[in-house]
Motif scaffolding. Structure first.
Motif, PDB file in Angstrom:
ATOM      1  N   LYS A  37       0.799  -1.233   0.000  1.00 42.13           N
ATOM      2  CA  LYS A  37       0.000   0.000   0.000  1.00 42.13           C
ATOM      3  C   LYS A  37       0.831   1.283   0.000  1.00 42.13           C
ATOM      4  O   LYS A  37       0.561   2.197  -0.773  1.00 42.13           O
ATOM      5  CB  LYS A  37      -0.939   0.038   1.195  1.00 42.13           C
ATOM      6  N   ARG A  38       1.786   1.365   0.852  1.00 43.37           N
ATOM      7  CA  ARG A  38       2.542   2.618   0.973  1.00 43.37           C
ATOM      8  C   ARG A  38       3.323   2.927  -0.297  1.00 43.37           C
ATOM      9  O   ARG A  38       3.327   4.062  -0.768  1.00 43.37           O
ATOM     10  CB  ARG A  38       3.461   2.576   2.182  1.00 43.37           C
ATOM     11  N   TRP A  40       2.658   1.736  -3.251  1.00 43.90           N
ATOM     12  CA  TRP A  40       1.665   1.930  -4.304  1.00 43.90           C
ATOM     13  C   TRP A  40       1.157   3.379  -4.288  1.00 43.90           C
ATOM     14  O   TRP A  40       1.116   4.043  -5.324  1.00 43.90           O
ATOM     15  CB  TRP A  40       0.495   0.971  -4.091  1.00 43.90           C
ATOM     16  N   ASN A  41       0.782   3.838  -3.104  1.00 45.53           N
ATOM     17  CA  ASN A  41       0.295   5.211  -2.989  1.00 45.53           C
ATOM     18  C   ASN A  41       1.384   6.217  -3.346  1.00 45.53           C
ATOM     19  O   ASN A  41       1.108   7.235  -3.987  1.00 45.53           O
ATOM     20  CB  ASN A  41      -0.257   5.472  -1.590  1.00 45.53           C
ATOM     21  N   LEU A  42       2.595   5.952  -2.941  1.00 48.52           N
ATOM     22  CA  LEU A  42       3.701   6.841  -3.286  1.00 48.52           C
ATOM     23  C   LEU A  42       3.878   6.924  -4.800  1.00 48.52           C
ATOM     24  O   LEU A  42       4.000   8.008  -5.367  1.00 48.52           O
ATOM     25  CB  LEU A  42       4.995   6.362  -2.633  1.00 48.52           C
ATOM     26  N   PHE A  44       1.696   6.356  -7.207  1.00 45.85           N
ATOM     27  CA  PHE A  44       0.600   6.969  -7.942  1.00 45.85           C
ATOM     28  C   PHE A  44       0.180   8.338  -7.441  1.00 45.85           C
ATOM     29  O   PHE A  44      -0.703   8.961  -8.021  1.00 45.85           O
ATOM     30  CB  PHE A  44      -0.584   6.004  -8.026  1.00 45.85           C
ATOM     31  N   THR A  45       0.805   8.830  -6.380  1.00 50.83           N
ATOM     32  CA  THR A  45       0.525  10.199  -5.958  1.00 50.83           C
ATOM     33  C   THR A  45       1.725  11.113  -6.206  1.00 50.83           C
ATOM     34  O   THR A  45       1.643  12.310  -5.967  1.00 50.83           O
ATOM     35  CB  THR A  45       0.134  10.273  -4.461  1.00 50.83           C
ATOM     36  N   HIS A  46       2.797  10.546  -6.698  1.00 54.42           N
ATOM     37  CA  HIS A  46       4.003  11.315  -7.003  1.00 54.42           C
ATOM     38  C   HIS A  46       3.816  12.069  -8.315  1.00 54.42           C
ATOM     39  O   HIS A  46       3.277  11.539  -9.284  1.00 54.42           O
ATOM     40  CB  HIS A  46       5.210  10.374  -7.124  1.00 54.42           C
ATOM     41  N   TYR A  47       4.255  13.301  -8.338  1.00 53.95           N
ATOM     42  CA  TYR A  47       4.219  14.106  -9.555  1.00 53.95           C
ATOM     43  C   TYR A  47       5.644  14.406  -9.981  1.00 53.95           C
ATOM     44  O   TYR A  47       6.492  14.757  -9.151  1.00 53.95           O
ATOM     45  CB  TYR A  47       3.473  15.432  -9.314  1.00 53.95           C
ATOM     46  N   ALA A 101      -6.854   1.680  -6.893  1.00 50.23           N
ATOM     47  CA  ALA A 101      -6.415   2.973  -6.362  1.00 50.23           C
ATOM     48  C   ALA A 101      -7.288   3.431  -5.197  1.00 50.23           C
ATOM     49  O   ALA A 101      -6.787   3.983  -4.213  1.00 50.23           O
ATOM     50  CB  ALA A 101      -6.413   4.020  -7.479  1.00 50.23           C
ATOM     51  N   THR A 105      -6.274   3.198  -0.550  1.00 49.78           N
ATOM     52  CA  THR A 105      -6.346   4.358   0.338  1.00 49.78           C
ATOM     53  C   THR A 105      -7.232   4.087   1.561  1.00 49.78           C
ATOM     54  O   THR A 105      -7.131   4.799   2.553  1.00 49.78           O
ATOM     55  CB  THR A 105      -6.916   5.594  -0.383  1.00 49.78           C
ATOM     56  N   LYS A 107     -10.152   4.877   1.887  1.00 47.75           N
ATOM     57  CA  LYS A 107     -10.957   6.075   2.134  1.00 47.75           C
ATOM     58  C   LYS A 107     -12.353   5.975   1.524  1.00 47.75           C
ATOM     59  O   LYS A 107     -13.182   6.844   1.763  1.00 47.75           O
ATOM     60  CB  LYS A 107     -10.243   7.313   1.584  1.00 47.75           C
TER      61      LYS A 107
END
Length: 134
Positions: A37-38, A40-42, A44-47, A101, A105, A107
């Motif tokens: 999870k961590r 994965w989130n990193l 797909f939330t990285h720009y 996605a 999260t 959420k």
């Protein structure tokens, strides 16, 4: 991380049933994300910084995943052109990725890591029925 995912997906044992193969690849993708999870989130939330280009390796890995999916849905679309199969594979995989996605999260009010497999199964069932009816 994406290269690791591709390696895991390439290791999925495929059989004679296209629907079961689609299910196996989608579950592999979701399970990999839920287990990581961590990261994965990193990912797909990285720009990327303005002006930077996406690394070619990422494009290559995404194309490999799309290719695996196209390969397993092809038997469900015997009259489709290669382009139609590629678009169908990418459309389906975008849906799998969307479920994933949201699930990672935790959420979503109804879609989360505990319910993601139910949503994924519904997507697979509906999508494969639609492909075979077309």
């Amino acid at each position: 991380m994406v290269a690791s995912l591709v390696d895991v997906m390439k290791g999925v044992t495929l059989g004679p049933s296209p629907a079961a193969n689609i299910d196996a690849l989608a579950r592999c993708y979701l399970d990999f994300a839920l287990d990581n999870k961590r990261m994965w989130n990193l990912l797909f939330t990285h720009y990327l910084p303005q002006g930077a280009t996406t690394p070619q390796a990422l494009h290559d890995n995404v194309n490999m995943v799309s290719g695996l999916v196209a390969e397993v849905i092809t038997p469900l679309m015997p009259k489709a052109s290669r382009t139609e199969i590629e678009i169908a594979a990418k459309t389906f995989w975008a849906s799998v990725h969307g479920i994933t996605a949201i699930a990672v999260t935790d959420k979503g009010p109804s879609l989360n890591s505990a319910t993601a497999h139910v949503f994924l199964k519904q997507l697979i069932t509906t999508y494969t029925r639609g492909l075979t009816a077309a």
